[in-house]
Write a protein that holds these residues in place. Structure first.
Motif, mmCIF file in Angstrom:
data_model
loop_
_atom_site.group_PDB
_atom_site.id
_atom_site.type_symbol
_atom_site.label_atom_id
_atom_site.label_comp_id
_atom_site.label_asym_id
_atom_site.label_seq_id
_atom_site.Cartn_x
_atom_site.Cartn_y
_atom_site.Cartn_z
ATOM 1 N N VAL A 284 0.837 -1.200 0.000
ATOM 2 C CA VAL A 284 0.000 0.000 0.000
ATOM 3 C C VAL A 284 0.875 1.255 0.000
ATOM 4 N N THR B 202 -0.678 -11.822 -3.774
ATOM 5 C CA THR B 202 -1.210 -10.911 -2.757
ATOM 6 C C THR B 202 -0.652 -9.506 -2.948
ATOM 7 N N ALA C 85 -2.112 -7.900 -6.051
ATOM 8 C CA ALA C 85 -3.522 -7.537 -5.819
ATOM 9 C C ALA C 85 -3.633 -6.303 -4.934
ATOM 10 N N LEU C 86 -2.804 -6.244 -3.915
ATOM 11 C CA LEU C 86 -2.852 -5.089 -3.001
ATOM 12 C C LEU C 86 -2.432 -3.812 -3.703
ATOM 13 N N ILE D 240 -2.600 -3.145 -6.928
ATOM 14 C CA ILE D 240 -3.652 -2.768 -7.881
ATOM 15 C C ILE D 240 -4.836 -2.162 -7.144
ATOM 16 N N ALA D 241 -5.239 -2.818 -6.054
ATOM 17 C CA ALA D 241 -6.383 -2.313 -5.288
ATOM 18 C C ALA D 241 -6.122 -0.912 -4.763
ATOM 19 N N THR D 242 -4.927 -0.695 -4.246
ATOM 20 C CA THR D 242 -4.580 0.628 -3.711
ATOM 21 C C THR D 242 -4.616 1.678 -4.809
ATOM 22 N N ILE E 159 -6.239 1.662 -7.723
ATOM 23 C CA ILE E 159 -7.607 1.911 -8.192
ATOM 24 C C ILE E 159 -8.355 2.769 -7.176
ATOM 25 N N LEU E 160 -8.151 2.445 -5.912
ATOM 26 C CA LEU E 160 -8.814 3.213 -4.854
ATOM 27 C C LEU E 160 -8.362 4.674 -4.873
ATOM 28 N N GLU F 102 -7.272 6.283 -7.478
ATOM 29 C CA GLU F 102 -7.918 6.875 -8.658
ATOM 30 C C GLU F 102 -9.330 7.331 -8.314
ATOM 31 N N ARG F 103 -10.086 6.443 -7.690
ATOM 32 C CA ARG F 103 -11.475 6.775 -7.340
ATOM 33 C C ARG F 103 -11.518 7.959 -6.386
#
Lengths: 149, 161
Positions: free
Chosen positions: A4, A56, A59-60, A62-64, A66-67, A69-70
């Protein structure tokens, strides 16, 4: 935790660097612009994953991202000042066939850049056929042609 | 104006000033990196000596996390006793890096509370030099103390993420 922090750090670094070096760096006009963007991707990847090549970690990261970005999208929508700071504003560079030289100098674009965009998007031949040319915050140049008389 | 577009002249001027300043800053960063202020380089490589010059450690003041780097230790003949040189590495540095290789190899390597002890074979004739290859595993300042034959040298290395 590492994933993260790395993702946030790289996102901020890239945002700051690209914002500070001007709109045209995002435009991808020449082949070399495209190559530079590829290389930047490669350089970023190593810093994002570090030595952890697990699913893992990926994925973390990418998730961070994208979040983030949002989050930035939401903040830009909610607070116009935030959007100005992170994205900038469009700038008129040609008005009624007349290039605005001081603006073009500041943004480091030439009349050739404008004419190339005019040809590509509108099929226009000359500067006097352009009503408005705007350097958008994305770095691209949008053209409004003069209505045929 | 005719064109329905959001424009703000004072913001635009401010943005251009920031962009100009930003480019200057980036140039400074790149020049600093070339000089070695942000990692290995001529300004970063430095030496520390013990009071009598018998023990010397040469290293980069600034290094990067998870990046291969090296440190050179040198000992004068006074450091040799019984054909060996016993080096004690203490502080946060030995625990904060991953030692990848030591050349020449020590004849003995021991973990002791607070650090590491390395024993090298030496014939006492000339200066003995050994090169430690390592990768920093922690961030921030790492302090180390090298003790050989009663002489101590301290050093500090900053690890950038």
């Amino acid at each position: 935790m590492d994933a993260v922090l790395r993702a946030v750090a790289m996102y901020v670094v890239l945002l700051v660097i690209f914002r500070l070096t001007g709109k045209r760096s995002m435009a991808q006009v020449t082949t070399f612009d495209f190559i530079i963007l590829l290389i930047v991707g490669e350089a970023t990847q190593q810093a994002l994953l570090g030595e952890d090549f697990s699913v893992t970690q990926a994925a973390l990261v990418i998730a961070t991202l994208i979040l983030l970005e949002r989050l930035f999208d939401y903040a830009s929508w909610r607070l116009p000042r935030f959007r100005r700071i992170t994205e900038g504003l469009p700038v008129v560079v040609v008005e009624n066939g007349r290039p605005l030289q001081d603006v073009m100098t500041k943004e480091q674009i030439t009349t050739d850049d404008v004419l190339s965009a005019a040809r590509g998007s509108q099929g226009l031949e000359r500067m006097d056929q352009i009503k408005w040319a705007v350097l958008e915050s994305s770095g691209g140049i949008s053209i409004v042609p003069k209505s045929p008389v | 104006m005719g064109l329905d577009i959001e424009q703000d002249e004072s913001f635009q001027r401010r943005e251009w000033r920031w962009q100009h300043g930003g480019t200057v800053l980036l140039v400074l960063v790149v020049v600093a990196a070339l000089a070695g202020l942000l990692g290995a380089g001529p300004l970063s490589w430095t030496e520390r000596e013990s009071a009598d010059g018998v023990v010397t450690v040469a290293f980069d003041r600034v290094t990067h996390h998870e990046s291969d780097d090296s440190m050179t230790l040198a000992f004068g003949p006074e450091a040799v006793s019984d054909g060996t040189v016993t080096v004690e590495l203490a502080g946060t540095w030995p625990g904060g890096v991953d030692l990848q290789g030591i050349s020449p190899q020590p004849v003995e390597q021991r973990a002791v509370p607070g650090g590491l002890v390395l024993v090298f074979a030496a014939d006492g004739a000339d200066r003995v030099e050994t090169n430690l290859r390592f990768r920093a595993q922690e961030y921030g300042p790492l302090r180390g103390e090298i003790t050989v034959a009663g002489r101590s040298v301290s050093f500090s290395q900053f690890v950038l993420p």
